[in-house]
Write an enzyme that holds these catalytic residues in place. Sequence first.
Site, PDB file in Angstrom:
ATOM      1  N   HIS A  10      72.326  25.502   8.782  1.00  0.00           N
ATOM      2  CA  HIS A  10      72.643  26.331   9.955  1.00  0.00           C
ATOM      3  C   HIS A  10      73.822  25.738  10.724  1.00  0.00           C
ATOM      4  O   HIS A  10      74.773  26.445  11.076  1.00  0.00           O
ATOM      5  CB  HIS A  10      71.432  26.412  10.889  1.00  0.00           C
ATOM      6  CG  HIS A  10      70.324  27.276  10.394  1.00  0.00           C
ATOM      7  ND1 HIS A  10      70.520  28.554   9.922  1.00  0.00           N
ATOM      8  CD2 HIS A  10      68.976  27.050  10.334  1.00  0.00           C
ATOM      9  CE1 HIS A  10      69.355  29.075   9.578  1.00  0.00           C
ATOM     10  NE2 HIS A  10      68.402  28.178   9.809  1.00  0.00           N
ATOM     11  N   HIS A  65      67.727  22.740   5.296  1.00  0.00           N
ATOM     12  CA  HIS A  65      67.687  24.065   5.928  1.00  0.00           C
ATOM     13  C   HIS A  65      68.364  24.015   7.297  1.00  0.00           C
ATOM     14  O   HIS A  65      69.219  24.856   7.613  1.00  0.00           O
ATOM     15  CB  HIS A  65      66.234  24.522   6.066  1.00  0.00           C
ATOM     16  CG  HIS A  65      66.066  25.838   6.753  1.00  0.00           C
ATOM     17  ND1 HIS A  65      65.826  27.014   6.067  1.00  0.00           N
ATOM     18  CD2 HIS A  65      66.106  26.183   8.076  1.00  0.00           C
ATOM     19  CE1 HIS A  65      65.721  28.013   6.932  1.00  0.00           C
ATOM     20  NE2 HIS A  65      65.885  27.530   8.154  1.00  0.00           N
ATOM     21  N   GLU A  66      68.006  23.030   8.113  1.00  0.00           N
ATOM     22  CA  GLU A  66      68.560  22.942   9.461  1.00  0.00           C
ATOM     23  C   GLU A  66      70.039  22.555   9.434  1.00  0.00           C
ATOM     24  O   GLU A  66      70.850  23.108  10.184  1.00  0.00           O
ATOM     25  CB  GLU A  66      67.758  21.939  10.294  1.00  0.00           C
ATOM     26  CG  GLU A  66      66.341  22.378  10.597  1.00  0.00           C
ATOM     27  CD  GLU A  66      66.275  23.702  11.347  1.00  0.00           C
ATOM     28  OE1 GLU A  66      67.215  24.001  12.125  1.00  0.00           O
ATOM     29  OE2 GLU A  66      65.305  24.448  11.151  1.00  0.00           O
TER      30      GLU A  66
END
Length: 232
Positions: A28, A24-25
């Site tokens: 980004h 998820h990170e």
Amino acid sequence: MDEFSLVQKIIIWALPVILAITVHEVAHGWAALQLGDRTAQMMGRLTLNPIKHVDPLGTLVIPGLMLMLTGMMFGWAKPVPVTYQNLRNPKSDMAWVALAGPIANLTMAAIWAMIVKLGITLAQAEIALGAPMVYMAVAGVLINTMMMIFNLLPLPPLDGGRVLVSFLPGPLAWKVQQIEPYGIFILVGLLYLGLGQFVLWPLIDAFFSLLGLLFYIPPQEFVDFLNSLDNR
């Protein structure tokens, strides 16, 4: 699935949780890189090494306490740094950077659903690996679905809040951004008032049903997993 002890369940949860948070990170930062911002890359955050993304309180302490006390987990990782001014079109690109995390969780949920199907096939063939594979994969579907839906809530500093800001006109966007320092407290209040029970869980359940239809997974597999959380 009740044959697993709490320690075994924590071990089975570990890989899905670490992957969900880490990917998820990284998503980004990767999206920001594609749109012109190299901040995450220069700071060494475009890595799947989970240690780089661990927030001691949000990734370890709070999720661990919630798992022991409620059987569910809520937490956060160290946010990947993004310098929005470096993006080619800062206001609109901010939405794509924010959406990259939930899209990554959506993709992982689908992959874990396929692993559920494979695990069921192995379990039906009485292969020992089947049961823990199903348990881990359903945990993967659950944690990624929760992260996706939770982060899409239109409240700063969640991803959905950043998407909302990117679409609002300047003065209104600025006002919504001012909520960010208080966002976590607002969120806790909403959860206390029943946001999880009346909004999040119905959405999670609907998404589970959709995945079950797409991958021909018996709904009872998901039901058994959720029930086993209460009987640990």
